[in-house]
Write a protein that holds these residues in place. Structure first.
Motif, PDB file in Angstrom:
ATOM      1  N   SER A 165      14.402  -0.021   1.248  1.00  0.00           N
ATOM      2  CA  SER A 165      13.906  -0.637   0.024  1.00  0.00           C
ATOM      3  C   SER A 165      12.718   0.177  -0.494  1.00  0.00           C
ATOM      4  N   PRO A 166      12.380   0.018  -1.777  1.00  0.00           N
ATOM      5  CA  PRO A 166      11.196   0.715  -2.292  1.00  0.00           C
ATOM      6  C   PRO A 166       9.933   0.388  -1.484  1.00  0.00           C
ATOM      7  N   SER A 167       9.784  -0.853  -1.054  1.00  0.00           N
ATOM      8  CA  SER A 167       8.592  -1.239  -0.284  1.00  0.00           C
ATOM      9  C   SER A 167       8.558  -0.544   1.071  1.00  0.00           C
ATOM     10  N   ALA A 168       9.690  -0.492   1.754  1.00  0.00           N
ATOM     11  CA  ALA A 168       9.741   0.194   3.048  1.00  0.00           C
ATOM     12  C   ALA A 168       9.503   1.685   2.863  1.00  0.00           C
ATOM     13  N   ASN A 169      10.061   2.265   1.815  1.00  0.00           N
ATOM     14  CA  ASN A 169       9.818   3.688   1.546  1.00  0.00           C
ATOM     15  C   ASN A 169       8.334   3.956   1.297  1.00  0.00           C
ATOM     16  N   ARG A 170       7.665   3.067   0.563  1.00  0.00           N
ATOM     17  CA  ARG A 170       6.218   3.231   0.338  1.00  0.00           C
ATOM     18  C   ARG A 170       5.461   3.164   1.660  1.00  0.00           C
ATOM     19  N   ALA A 171       5.858   2.242   2.529  1.00  0.00           N
ATOM     20  CA  ALA A 171       5.192   2.128   3.825  1.00  0.00           C
ATOM     21  C   ALA A 171       5.387   3.390   4.650  1.00  0.00           C
ATOM     22  N   VAL A 172       6.570   3.962   4.609  1.00  0.00           N
ATOM     23  CA  VAL A 172       6.828   5.219   5.329  1.00  0.00           C
ATOM     24  C   VAL A 172       5.977   6.331   4.732  1.00  0.00           C
ATOM     25  N   GLN A 173       5.930   6.428   3.422  1.00  0.00           N
ATOM     26  CA  GLN A 173       5.146   7.480   2.773  1.00  0.00           C
ATOM     27  C   GLN A 173       3.656   7.339   3.056  1.00  0.00           C
ATOM     28  N   ASN A 174       3.183   6.096   3.194  1.00  0.00           N
ATOM     29  CA  ASN A 174       1.757   5.860   3.446  1.00  0.00           C
ATOM     30  C   ASN A 174       1.374   5.969   4.907  1.00  0.00           C
ATOM     31  N   PHE A 175       2.358   6.021   5.787  1.00  0.00           N
ATOM     32  CA  PHE A 175       2.078   6.098   7.220  1.00  0.00           C
ATOM     33  C   PHE A 175       1.535   7.486   7.555  1.00  0.00           C
TER      34      PHE A 175
END
Length: 177
Positions: A165-175
Motif C-alpha cells: 500500500s502507499p502507506s507501507a511503501n512510505r514506511a519502507v522509504q522512511n526506514f
C-alpha cells in the motif's frame, strides 16, 4: 472491535504476554503490528491477522501459541479469512519464498508441509503488507536486529513495492537501517 478484544483475550490466555520478544513481550509486538496495519488503512481481516500473526509461530520466531493442526480454534475467534492469512504467514519458508514474492508466478514454500504453491495477487499483497509491518516493528524495537537484518530487509522490501500500500511503501522509504 468486539473481535479485536476477543482475539486479545485469546492471546493473553495463551501466554502471549509472558513470551519475550524484541520491544518487550510477544503480546506488545502483536498489538503494535495490529495498530500499524490499522494506521496504514488495512482492511479488518488483515488487521486481525496482524494481531495474531505469530499464533502458529513463524520461520523467524519459533514460539507458537497454538497448533496449526487445530486451526478451527483460531477461526472461532477471528474468523476464517483472518485465520487463513495467519496460517499463510506462519507457513512461509522465508528463505525460499521471500525472493520471489513480487513475481506473479513466484513459488511460495510451506515450511510445515514442504509444498509449493503460487498464491494469488491479493494473498501476496496481504502477506507483504503484514511482513513489512512485522519486520519494521522488530527492527524499530531492536538495535541488534536492525544492525543484523535492517539493510537486507529494506532492500528486499524495495522489491516488494508493487505489492505494498502507499502507506507501507512510505514506511519502507522512511526506514533507516
Amino acid at each position: 472491535m468486539e473481535t479485536d478484544v476477543a482475539a486479545a483475550e485469546f492471546l493473553l490466555d495463551r501466554g502471549a504476554d509472558r513470551v519475550e520478544h524484541p520491544g518487550g513481550t510477544l503480546f506488545a509486538h502483536l498489538r503494535r503490528v495490529h495498530a500499524m496495519l490499522g494506521e496504514w488503512g488495512a482492511r479488518r481481516e488483515l488487521c486481525l491477522a496482524g494481531l495474531c500473526h505469530a499464533f502458529y509461530g513463524t520461520d523467524g520466531f519459533g514460539v507458537a501459541l497454538g497448533d496449526h493442526g487445530r486451526r478451527g480454534e483460531l477461526v472461532q475467534v477471528i474468523g476464517a479469512e483472518a485465520e487463513r492469512l495467519v496460517h499463510l504467514y506462519a507457513s512461509c519458508d522465508r528463505g525460499r519464498s521471500y525472493p520471489h514474492l513480487a513475481s506473479p508466478d513466484g513459488p511460495f514454500t510451506d515450511r510445515f508441509t514442504g509444498t509449493v504453491q503460487v498464491p494469488p495477487p491479493a494473498d501476496r499483497r496481504d502477506f507483504a503488507e503484514l511482513t513489512v509491518a512485522n519486520e519494521l516493528d522488530v527492527l524499530t524495537a531492536s538495535a541488534e536486529m536492525r544492525a543484523a537484518h535492517g539493510r537486507s530487509l529494506a532492500e528486499l522490501f524495495i522489491t516488494w513495492q508493487p505489492l505494498l500500500s502507499p502507506s507501507a511503501n512510505r514506511a519502507v522509504q522512511n526506514f533507516r537501517p
